[in-house]
Design a protein around this motif. Sequence first.
Motif, PDB file in Angstrom:
ATOM      1  N   ASP A 145     -26.484  63.308  12.889  1.00 25.92           N
ATOM      2  CA  ASP A 145     -25.354  63.671  13.752  1.00 25.92           C
ATOM      3  C   ASP A 145     -24.475  64.751  13.144  1.00 25.92           C
ATOM      4  OD1 ASP A 145     -24.375  62.207  11.694  1.00 25.92           O
ATOM      5  OD2 ASP A 145     -23.250  60.771  12.915  1.00 25.92           O
ATOM      6  N   THR A 146     -25.047  65.543  12.204  1.00 29.69           N
ATOM      7  CA  THR A 146     -24.259  66.615  11.583  1.00 29.69           C
ATOM      8  C   THR A 146     -25.047  67.922  11.600  1.00 29.69           C
ATOM      9  OG1 THR A 146     -25.115  66.172   9.357  1.00 29.69           O
ATOM     10  CG2 THR A 146     -23.137  64.954  10.034  1.00 29.69           C
ATOM     11  N   TRP A 147     -24.309  69.031  11.386  1.00 32.41           N
ATOM     12  CA  TRP A 147     -24.944  70.339  11.218  1.00 32.41           C
ATOM     13  C   TRP A 147     -24.933  70.693   9.735  1.00 32.41           C
ATOM     14  CZ3 TRP A 147     -27.504  71.820  15.276  1.00 32.41           C
ATOM     15  CH2 TRP A 147     -27.041  71.499  16.554  1.00 32.41           C
ATOM     16  N   GLU A 148     -26.109  71.066   9.202  1.00 32.95           N
ATOM     17  CA  GLU A 148     -26.209  71.417   7.789  1.00 32.95           C
ATOM     18  C   GLU A 148     -26.468  72.908   7.644  1.00 32.95           C
ATOM     19  OE1 GLU A 148     -27.948  67.280   5.831  1.00 32.95           O
ATOM     20  OE2 GLU A 148     -29.299  68.997   6.087  1.00 32.95           O
ATOM     21  N   ASP A 149     -25.799  73.517   6.645  1.00 37.00           N
ATOM     22  CA  ASP A 149     -25.999  74.939   6.381  1.00 37.00           C
ATOM     23  C   ASP A 149     -27.397  75.199   5.821  1.00 37.00           C
ATOM     24  OD1 ASP A 149     -23.434  75.564   7.195  1.00 37.00           O
ATOM     25  OD2 ASP A 149     -22.594  75.402   5.163  1.00 37.00           O
ATOM     26  N   LEU A 150     -28.008  76.278   6.271  1.00 38.51           N
ATOM     27  CA  LEU A 150     -29.258  76.741   5.685  1.00 38.51           C
ATOM     28  C   LEU A 150     -28.950  77.557   4.431  1.00 38.51           C
ATOM     29  CD1 LEU A 150     -31.125  77.984   8.890  1.00 38.51           C
ATOM     30  CD2 LEU A 150     -31.671  75.943   7.563  1.00 38.51           C
ATOM     31  N   LYS A 151     -29.701  77.321   3.369  1.00 39.27           N
ATOM     32  CA  LYS A 151     -29.602  78.157   2.183  1.00 39.27           C
ATOM     33  C   LYS A 151     -30.411  79.436   2.426  1.00 39.27           C
ATOM     34  CE  LYS A 151     -29.277  74.172  -0.921  1.00 39.27           C
ATOM     35  NZ  LYS A 151     -29.911  73.442  -2.050  1.00 39.27           N
ATOM     36  N   THR A 152     -30.120  80.475   1.661  1.00 41.15           N
ATOM     37  CA  THR A 152     -30.876  81.723   1.790  1.00 41.15           C
ATOM     38  C   THR A 152     -31.334  82.207   0.417  1.00 41.15           C
ATOM     39  OG1 THR A 152     -28.872  83.074   1.682  1.00 41.15           O
ATOM     40  CG2 THR A 152     -29.657  82.431   3.879  1.00 41.15           C
ATOM     41  N   ARG A 153     -32.465  82.894   0.418  1.00 42.51           N
ATOM     42  CA  ARG A 153     -32.998  83.502  -0.797  1.00 42.51           C
ATOM     43  C   ARG A 153     -33.440  84.916  -0.450  1.00 42.51           C
ATOM     44  NH1 ARG A 153     -38.358  82.558  -1.904  1.00 42.51           N
ATOM     45  NH2 ARG A 153     -38.171  80.412  -1.138  1.00 42.51           N
ATOM     46  N   HIS A 154     -32.964  85.909  -1.191  1.00 45.77           N
ATOM     47  CA  HIS A 154     -33.308  87.305  -0.923  1.00 45.77           C
ATOM     48  C   HIS A 154     -34.591  87.673  -1.663  1.00 45.77           C
ATOM     49  CE1 HIS A 154     -32.641  91.511   0.123  1.00 45.77           C
ATOM     50  NE2 HIS A 154     -32.963  91.821  -1.121  1.00 45.77           N
ATOM     51  N   GLU A 155     -35.489  88.351  -0.967  1.00 42.96           N
ATOM     52  CA  GLU A 155     -36.749  88.787  -1.567  1.00 42.96           C
ATOM     53  C   GLU A 155     -36.953  90.275  -1.333  1.00 42.96           C
ATOM     54  OE1 GLU A 155     -38.718  87.106  -3.427  1.00 42.96           O
ATOM     55  OE2 GLU A 155     -38.310  84.976  -3.025  1.00 42.96           O
ATOM     56  N   ARG A 156     -37.553  90.934  -2.329  1.00 38.74           N
ATOM     57  CA  ARG A 156     -37.888  92.357  -2.223  1.00 38.74           C
ATOM     58  C   ARG A 156     -39.362  92.524  -2.639  1.00 38.74           C
ATOM     59  NH1 ARG A 156     -35.011  97.325  -2.975  1.00 38.74           N
ATOM     60  NH2 ARG A 156     -33.132  96.127  -3.451  1.00 38.74           N
ATOM     61  N   ILE A 157     -40.135  93.144  -1.763  1.00 35.27           N
ATOM     62  CA  ILE A 157     -41.546  93.403  -2.043  1.00 35.27           C
ATOM     63  C   ILE A 157     -41.740  94.901  -2.234  1.00 35.27           C
ATOM     64  CG2 ILE A 157     -43.892  93.303  -1.104  1.00 35.27           C
ATOM     65  CD1 ILE A 157     -43.049  90.828   0.462  1.00 35.27           C
ATOM     66  N   LYS A 158     -42.267  95.278  -3.381  1.00 31.19           N
ATOM     67  CA  LYS A 158     -42.603  96.680  -3.614  1.00 31.19           C
ATOM     68  C   LYS A 158     -43.942  96.981  -2.938  1.00 31.19           C
ATOM     69  CE  LYS A 158     -40.135  97.079  -8.022  1.00 31.19           C
ATOM     70  NZ  LYS A 158     -40.234  97.430  -9.457  1.00 31.19           N
ATOM     71  N   VAL A 159     -44.016  98.144  -2.295  1.00 28.76           N
ATOM     72  CA  VAL A 159     -45.209  98.515  -1.542  1.00 28.76           C
ATOM     73  C   VAL A 159     -45.714  99.867  -2.040  1.00 28.76           C
ATOM     74  CG1 VAL A 159     -46.206  98.871   0.740  1.00 28.76           C
ATOM     75  CG2 VAL A 159     -44.269  97.303   0.456  1.00 28.76           C
ATOM     76  N   LYS A 160     -46.968  99.933  -2.390  1.00 23.77           N
ATOM     77  CA  LYS A 160     -47.551 101.170  -2.903  1.00 23.77           C
ATOM     78  C   LYS A 160     -47.443 102.292  -1.876  1.00 23.77           C
ATOM     79  CE  LYS A 160     -51.764 102.904  -5.130  1.00 23.77           C
ATOM     80  NZ  LYS A 160     -53.136 102.544  -5.569  1.00 23.77           N
ATOM     81  N   GLY A 161     -46.777 103.369  -2.261  1.00 27.19           N
ATOM     82  CA  GLY A 161     -46.659 104.537  -1.393  1.00 27.19           C
ATOM     83  C   GLY A 161     -45.685 104.390  -0.244  1.00 27.19           C
ATOM     84  N   LYS A 162     -44.924 103.291  -0.186  1.00 27.11           N
ATOM     85  CA  LYS A 162     -44.008 103.046   0.923  1.00 27.11           C
ATOM     86  C   LYS A 162     -42.669 102.545   0.387  1.00 27.11           C
ATOM     87  CE  LYS A 162     -47.124 103.788   4.193  1.00 27.11           C
ATOM     88  NZ  LYS A 162     -47.010 104.833   5.225  1.00 27.11           N
TER      89      LYS A 162
END
Length: 801
Positions: free
Chosen positions: A344-361
């Motif tokens: 019966d409650t609303w819970e906050d979502l956690k977040t995690r930042h990700e960075r993917i290196k891409v060859k030539g992009k």
Amino acid sequence: MLKKLIIGVLVILLIASTAVYFYLQSFHPTYEGTLTLQGLQEEVEVYFDEYGIPHIYAQSEEDAYFAFGYIHAQERLFQMEMLRRVGSGRLAEILGEDLVETDQFFRTIGLKETAEKSAKAYLSERTAPYQKAMYAYLDGLNAYMENGKLPLEFQVLGIGREAFTTTDIYSIAVYMGYTFSIAFKTDPLLTKIQHKLGEKYTKDFAIGYKGGTAISSYPKEGSGRISEEELINKAIGQIFDQLPVPVWSGSNSWVVSGSKTKSGKVFLANDAHIGYSQPAVWYEAHLEYPNQSFYGNFVAGMPFSTIGHTKHHAWGVTMLENDDTDFYEEKLNPDNPNQVQFKDTWEDLKTRHERIKVKGKEDVEFEVKISRHGPIINDCIQGIDEVSANPIAVSMTLTKFTNPVFQAFYQCAKAKDMEAFENACAMMTAPGFNMMYGDTTGNIAWFATAKLSKRPAHVNSKFILKGYDGDDELLGYHDWAENPKSINPPSGFVYSSNNQPDTAFGILHQGYYLPENRAKRITTLLKEEDQWDMDKMKRMITDGVSPTYAEVAKEITSVLAQNAGELNDTQTQALELLKSWDGQHDLESIAPTIFYKVVYHILARAMQDELGEKDFTAIVNTMMMWRTIPLLLSNDTSLWWDNTTTDDTESRQTIFSEAFERATSALGEQLGNNPQAWEWQKVHQIAHKHAFGLEGGPLGWYFNVGPIPINGGHEVINNVSFDLTADEMHTISFGPSKRILIDLAEIENAVSILPTGQSGHVASKHYDDQAQLYADGKFRNMMMNETEIKEGSRKLVLKAK
């Protein structure tokens, strides 16, 4: 003039080919001579036998593992590189934007994060013996990375020298653990089918345990049975298909007590089933140092062996197939997209930042949202919205805990008795293994090793669960004492073929267990013989008979016989061959060629109208479907037989007849109209594909090994397996990644075989020198006798700098 021109061209070609040959030979591993290495404390001798297996003699454990890390890297550095990048979500960095989706998936589910936490938890110091050995291996690996000749693949892809870290080692271990998680391939699609067609259709699937051959616990504790389920998701299948490294798929192992062997000593057999690749999955090595004599099978980049033996004990491994992954449907707060409902409650979502290196992009950046159940996977799995419009979170035992798998396998090799070995097994959390044990004092044992989930009685974990009302929450994990196990049973043997473990403490654990076909064959053979020796074990581990499929074939032919008068000559011959089949999968066998083609077309005719082509393709090669085949094909009242696209009500007989006509017509076009020419070896061939040879890669002709005709088939002991398709050839996808036979009465004469060879270097003769032996069901020695090793081997001396 023309003659001179031709001669000139030939000379240029000769010079060019010679230059190419010597260039390729420059990548050849060093098997002889002397190398001086920074990091060793004392001199180490390494003897390479005729198959390139290193036998390492050191004065200390740390020097042994340093030398091993160096030797392992010089043979398998590219394989190590691929494995660490898969586990950490870094493939696009070297392979380009086509791998972004794969990297995003592995980053989202948290493998990299789990590896980082495990490395921090277990390798922040260098004081415990296992830590010293792991760091020594890492130092040796990096000594080669820094100063050794980089593999040809590094040159082609432009990969630079980047030292391996403790996190990289754990990334490899966590990735290998993930490949056990069949839930990603099954639960979403099964939920979709249940929503679309209802229980009147899904009840015919072999979702729950239907009885049959289960692995018995001993001593027995408690009784009572519950159920389980499974299936496949197309998007996950595409991610697996893109991986340049193999996926675990199953295994056989059995351990026989001295009461049933000719020598009077324990005998162990093991043949872990993994996706075929080149180089082979396992690297064999023999380490000798004070107080330890050990021979093991190692994964690239992992310092301790998953499978191995000393002169006191031996162990093998198969996949437990327990269900340690659950999917939860969340409900978003309509006023706040960063909150989900729980009770019966609303819970906050956690977040995690990700960075993917891409060859030539440009780099790709994204946010991972995480509920109390785990990461939300909607953005990294295409088609999940077909199951539910709500967020779907994944909960994995593998990523909930730091992973002590290295400590466990280190202790397995060090164990002085069965109790110490069991204590090592008890450390393991995920993935689930069947650990098979035998020792020279006569003990045999099977231990189901994993943190086994406790779920509410009403929960069917093969469907997506409700994450919002609290009713489907995991209740915790069973204590190790409650895990299934069998120690010195009166039968005189223990075994596992990824089938259902029987009740332990009143619980039948849910899982993605494989069909009982291999289990029935293994137990039948082991019960029939009381004088097992090496020759008999060699025949058994390469056995290609399926009594289960022979019975299915009889069911099919009994139905087809009702319309025998309507068959043409080719179909009549094919019917008789199928009717008399004993389940054998030899190269010259004909019936299996017919059987698998007919079964595919039966399933296609029965299910494509309800499921559509995409979902049928996704489901047809799940282990659930393979378990379903004998049940469905014998059920003449199933709703699946009716074609929903017509006004008529089709019967099982109608579907069987149509499928048989299609199958025999296709085989006639491919192999000719004489069924006597439809030999198994013409359609069942193995190709070991290198990362450069996947999906028709232009360098596959050079780096791939095969194709080679091979015995075996689906869910026989020699489980050289493939997907059911309408294609002309059975594209073999997985099978025994090695075969090991150990008579503990003669442990120095134990035997093994790898699918291709020890080396990852295409110019090495050990790249593929075992490939034909493997296909022929032959073996070579796992040498441990010092005199024999030194007499016939090349010697490499590693000196301390």
